[in-house]
Design an enzyme around this catalytic site. Structure first.
Site, short mmCIF file in Angstrom:
data_model
loop_
_atom_site.label_atom_id
_atom_site.label_comp_id
_atom_site.label_asym_id
_atom_site.label_seq_id
_atom_site.Cartn_x
_atom_site.Cartn_y
_atom_site.Cartn_z
N TYR A 101 0.86 -1.19 0.00
CA TYR A 101 0.00 0.00 0.00
C TYR A 101 0.89 1.23 0.00
CZ TYR A 101 -2.94 3.74 1.92
OH TYR A 101 -3.60 4.93 2.10
N GLU A 189 -3.48 7.51 -3.90
CA GLU A 189 -3.40 6.27 -3.14
C GLU A 189 -3.31 5.08 -4.09
OE1 GLU A 189 -5.87 5.07 0.68
OE2 GLU A 189 -6.94 4.43 -1.12
#
Ligand code: GDP
Ligand code: MN
Length: 393
Positions: A101, A189
């Site tokens: 991530y 993101e």
């Protein structure tokens, strides 16, 4: 403004962030043509502005043409948590050795961009943060110095990234930071950021962005005309779009009483008072301080474009705003749009007498003036209850 995954990936590609090759499709035929072109296996991905598409069945791997057809048919038109899928992104399938991530977000309290990296990608990052906050490495970037190579190394070390991909992860973070700054985003993101397995021929492992979530700063959009065109028109409510185009602060609600006030605080309390009187507001609309007649007319058009509206409440407290300007705007609106629903008007403050006199003189049909906010709210609730039809009738 939130971008769809494929739009985010197109921005990524422009800044050198590795992403899988893909094509957009809005029909099953287009999806098949794209899949044939890309080759099998490929991934069919629903394009809606919401996370968790995978879990909802909106992301499927197709190993051949028949599977591609079946998946495209199933996903197009699918409802994912209230959003209908109108677009598909067809993408070459990726082999996944690990899911990480990565994100860049603007941290207002620190007045600086915040980089985050975790080896627990692929799942809901809020869950990771709640269960194991140490699994997410965080680092602020001094906006004047910008991204430095040590930022990448530090984050990779703290997050526990595999040694062989540290340099590549650092390179990816540098580029994501570049996207963040150059495109004036408030969020970039990537979840998952994947590590691809090494090839048989000894070529090493690689990294690429498998998902993209990008939020662009609306206030900076005037500097990015290309990005402004990415707005997902279909996801916007037409009434909210109309209000935005007219520069009004407007939020659609699900009741039947149209609301107009000046000043966000007054409008909020108007919503409360209407609810207290047993009514249900159809919108929040702040006409702003110093509203001129023209702005009021334009706001009335927006309120009445909602066919559910059965009555409208004007609650104006004149400070900078002059009540006579508001009255003039309302009179003009009646000439232009000829409303079919009752209006209740409460004017108080600067030039309120003049405003009320103008309204009395104009003899507008079905306009009721009230002296206090409570009386106005009660009146509008009664009138809405009495009129069985919305203004569409
Ligand atoms: P989200 O569920 O809306 O966040 O959509 P993502 O784009 O993040 O996809 C969800 C999951 O689908 C990923 O975490 C992957 O596990 C899986 N996925 C997506 N694309 C591929 C692919 O090309 N190959 C494989 N094997 N899995 C994929
Ligand atoms: Mn994702």
């Amino acid at each position: 403004m939130d971008l769809l995954e494929y739009q985010g990936k197109q921005l990524f590609a422009r800044h050198g962030v590795a992403v899988p090759q893909g094509r957009l499709a809005v029909s099953v035929d287009e999806a098949l043509a794209a899949a044939d072109d890309i080759g099998y296996p490929c991934v069919i991905k629903a394009q809606v502005q919401i996370g968790g598409r995978g879990k909802a069945g909106g992301i499927k791997v197709a190993n051949d043409r028949d599977e591609a057809r079946a998946h495209a048919q199933a996903i197009l038109g699918m409802d994912i948590r209230g959003l209908t899928v109108h677009e598909l992104w067809i993408e070459e399938a990726s082999e996944i050795a690990a899911e990480y991530y990565a994100s860049v977000v603007f941290d207002r309290s620190a007045k600086a961009p915040l980089l985050m990296l975790s080896t627990k990608g692929g799942m809901d990052i809020e869950e990771v943060a709640a269960e194991d906050p140490h699994a997410i490495a965080r680092l602020h970037v001094d906006p004047l110095l910008g991204f430095q190579d040590f930022h990448g190394r530090r984050l990779a070390f703290v997050a526990g990234v595999d040694d062989d991909v540290v340099r590549q992860i650092g390179g990816m973070l540098a580029k994501l930071y570049e996207v963040f700054v150059a495109e004036e985003a408030t969020l970039v993101e990537v979840n998952p950021l994947i590590v691809t397995p090494g090839a048989q021929d000894g070529a090493g492992r690689g990294v690429r962005a498998l998902d993209a979530k990008v939020t662009l700063d609306d206030n900076a959009m005037f500097r990015h005309p290309d990005n402004a065109q990415l707005r997902d028109i279909s996801a916007e409510d037409p009434q909210e779009r109309m209000a935005k185009e007219r520069g009004l602060t407007f939020v659609k609600l699900d009741g039947d009483i149209g609301i107009l006030g000046n000043g966000a605080g007054l409008v909020m309390s108007t919503l409360d008072v209407v609810a207290e009187a047993g009514g249900s507001p159809a919108n929040f609309l702040d006409a702003g301080g110093g509203s001129k007649a023209e702005a009021i007319t334009s706001a009335v058009e927006v309120i009445l474009s909602n066919p559910k509206v059965k009555a409208v409440l004007f609650n104006i407290f004149g400070g900078i705003t002059r009540c006579d300007e508001v009255a003039r705007g309302l009179i003009e609106a009646f000439h232009q749009v000829n409303p079919q629903v009752p209006f209740v008007v409460r004017l108080d403050g600067t030039n309120d007498k003049e405003g009320r006199a103008l309204l009395a003189e104009a003899k507008l049909p079905n306009v009721h003036t009230e002296a206090t906010m409570d009386d106005a709210a009660r009146r509008v609730v009664e009138l809405a209850a009495a009129s069985s039809n919305g203004n569409a009738a």
